[in-house]
Write an enzyme that holds these catalytic residues in place. Structure first.
Site, PDB file in Angstrom:
ATOM      1  N   LYS A 159       1.016  -1.129  -0.050  1.00 40.17           N
ATOM      2  CA  LYS A 159      -0.071  -0.036   0.177  1.00 40.17           C
ATOM      3  C   LYS A 159       1.053   1.257  -0.072  1.00 40.17           C
ATOM      4  CE  LYS A 159      -3.989   1.787   2.517  1.00 40.17           C
ATOM      5  NZ  LYS A 159      -4.847   2.395   1.312  1.00 40.17           N
TER       6      LYS A 159
HETATM    7  N1  PMP Z   1      -7.746  -1.357  -2.704  1.00 40.90           N
HETATM    8  C1  PMP Z   1      -7.088  -0.287  -2.677  1.00 40.90           C
HETATM    9  C2  PMP Z   1      -6.393   0.439  -3.816  1.00 40.90           C
HETATM   10  C3  PMP Z   1      -7.200   0.603  -1.565  1.00 40.90           C
HETATM   11  O1  PMP Z   1      -6.527   1.566  -1.480  1.00 40.90           O
HETATM   12  C4  PMP Z   1      -8.013  -0.105  -0.456  1.00 40.90           C
HETATM   13  C5  PMP Z   1      -8.275   0.838   0.786  1.00 40.90           C
HETATM   14  N2  PMP Z   1      -6.859   0.626   1.811  1.00 40.90           N
HETATM   15  C6  PMP Z   1      -8.627  -1.381  -0.783  1.00 40.90           C
HETATM   16  C7  PMP Z   1      -8.312  -1.952  -1.745  1.00 40.90           C
HETATM   17  C8  PMP Z   1      -9.356  -1.689   0.478  1.00 40.90           C
HETATM   18  O2  PMP Z   1      -8.611  -2.280   1.649  1.00 40.90           O
HETATM   19  P1  PMP Z   1      -9.013  -2.517   2.903  1.00 40.90           P
HETATM   20  O3  PMP Z   1     -10.162  -3.197   3.138  1.00 40.90           O
HETATM   21  O4  PMP Z   1      -7.845  -2.894   3.683  1.00 40.90           O
HETATM   22  O5  PMP Z   1      -9.491  -1.067   3.663  1.00 40.90           O
END
Ligand code: PMP
Length: 302
Positions: A159
């Site tokens: 991320k």
């Molecule tokens: N994909 C992307 C590109 C994101 O930025 C997020 C948000 N973090 C998610 C998926 C969903 O991840 P999460 O459920 O861990 O927030």
């Protein structure tokens, strides 16, 4: 809209006032996107504020920093404690939490290793990401003209701040064209995810979500929803989703820390099912929100 935060920020081990948590303009991350971060939510519960899956978020931040050879100068336990302390200091009942790890001020040049690894944690009060009505009515989305990055370009499992340049292009294009969100395809043309959410499809009572090989960030909400949906007795499979499947799905929804479980009402102006939240999406939403209210427990493996 003014920024909703004002309280103390944890910055490299100390609390500093919101307005003083600043960096130099020659900070490496500003020029080269060299940061990794998390988005976490803390919910109001009867026992007080509770962070949703804190350990998993902290683990993912360490995974992201490992991929980018950006050693975090704290242990996961110290980061967890710092997050909890920041929430306490800000005296918030519920909030969004943003831990950021970045290459700071040291040298300008592509090689980041002369630049210190810095860590900041900010929290603020935050409502529903896609608007208060989205959870019930669903959102109108388009398929973006931008694709996600190929696996050997920008690693999707990290991320990383730089990944969000791609997300910004998709999001801005969607908003300019009158949609609330974008669905982005992977480099082979299969459905990947939203600009900041994972996606689920429901067809003939089965649930499908794109696998991690389709340039997705494997979301922590995605994982929770897979476990929950199976507990509810639904079959969930991870497999490649061709674009046109979006148009003929019975139901579609996004998952994410910000978006929680948000139904999708239309894709490219084509109604999904009946063009409103479907019954399985509603059942999954209800189970998910019951966990947040601590009325239901979730298995953390699965
Ligand atoms: N994909 C992307 C590109 C994101 O930025 C997020 C948000 N973090 C998610 C998926 C969903 O991840 P999460 O459920 O861990 O927030």
């Amino acid at each position: 809209m003014p920024f909703p935060g004002t309280g103390p920020i944890w910055f490299n081990g100390e609390f500093v006032p919101w307005d003083e948590a600043n960096v130099h303009v020659m900070t490496h991350a500003l020029h080269y996107g060299s940061g990794v971060f998390e988005g976490i939510r803390c919910y109001k519960t009867e026992r007080g504020p509770a962070v949703f899956r804190l350990d998993e978020h902290v683990d993912r931040m360490f995974t992201s920093s490992k991929i980018y050879r950006m050693p975090i100068p704290y242990t996961p336990e110290q980061i967890r404690d710092a997050i909890l302390d920041t929430i306490r200091r800000n005296e918030l009942e519920s909030c969004y939490i943003r831990p950021l790890v970045f290459r700071g001020y040291g040298q300008i040049g592509v090689n980041p290793r002369q630049c210190p690894v810095e860590v900041a944690i900010g929290v603020w009060d935050w409502g529903k990401y896609l608007g208060p009505e989205a959870l019930e009515k669903g959102v109108n989305v388009c398929v973006s003209s931008w694709n996600r990055a190929a696996p050997n370009t920008f690693p999707a499992l990290a991320k990383a701040s730089g990944n969000y340049l791609n997300s910004q292009l998709a999001k801005m294009e969607a908003l300019e064209n009158g949609y609330e969100e974008a669905i982005v395809l992977d480099p082979s043309g299969y459905v990947s995810e939203g600009s900041g959410e994972n996606i689920f499809l429901i067809k003939d009572e089965g649930i499908i979500t794109p696998p991690s090989s389709t340039s997705i960030l494997p979301g922590i909400t995605r994982h929770s929803v897979i476990v929950l949906a199976r507990e509810l007795g639904y079959e969930v499979v991870k497999r490649q989703v061709p674009r046109e499947t979006l148009y003929i799905a019975d139901e579609l929804f996004f998952t994410g820390t910000a978006a929680e479980v948000t139904p999708i009402a239309t894709v490219d102006r084509i109604p999904v099912g009946e063009g409103k939240r479907g019954p399985m999406t509603e059942a999954i939403q209800e189970a998910f929100f019951a966990i947040l209210r601590e009325e239901r427990k979730i298995a953390t493996t699965g």
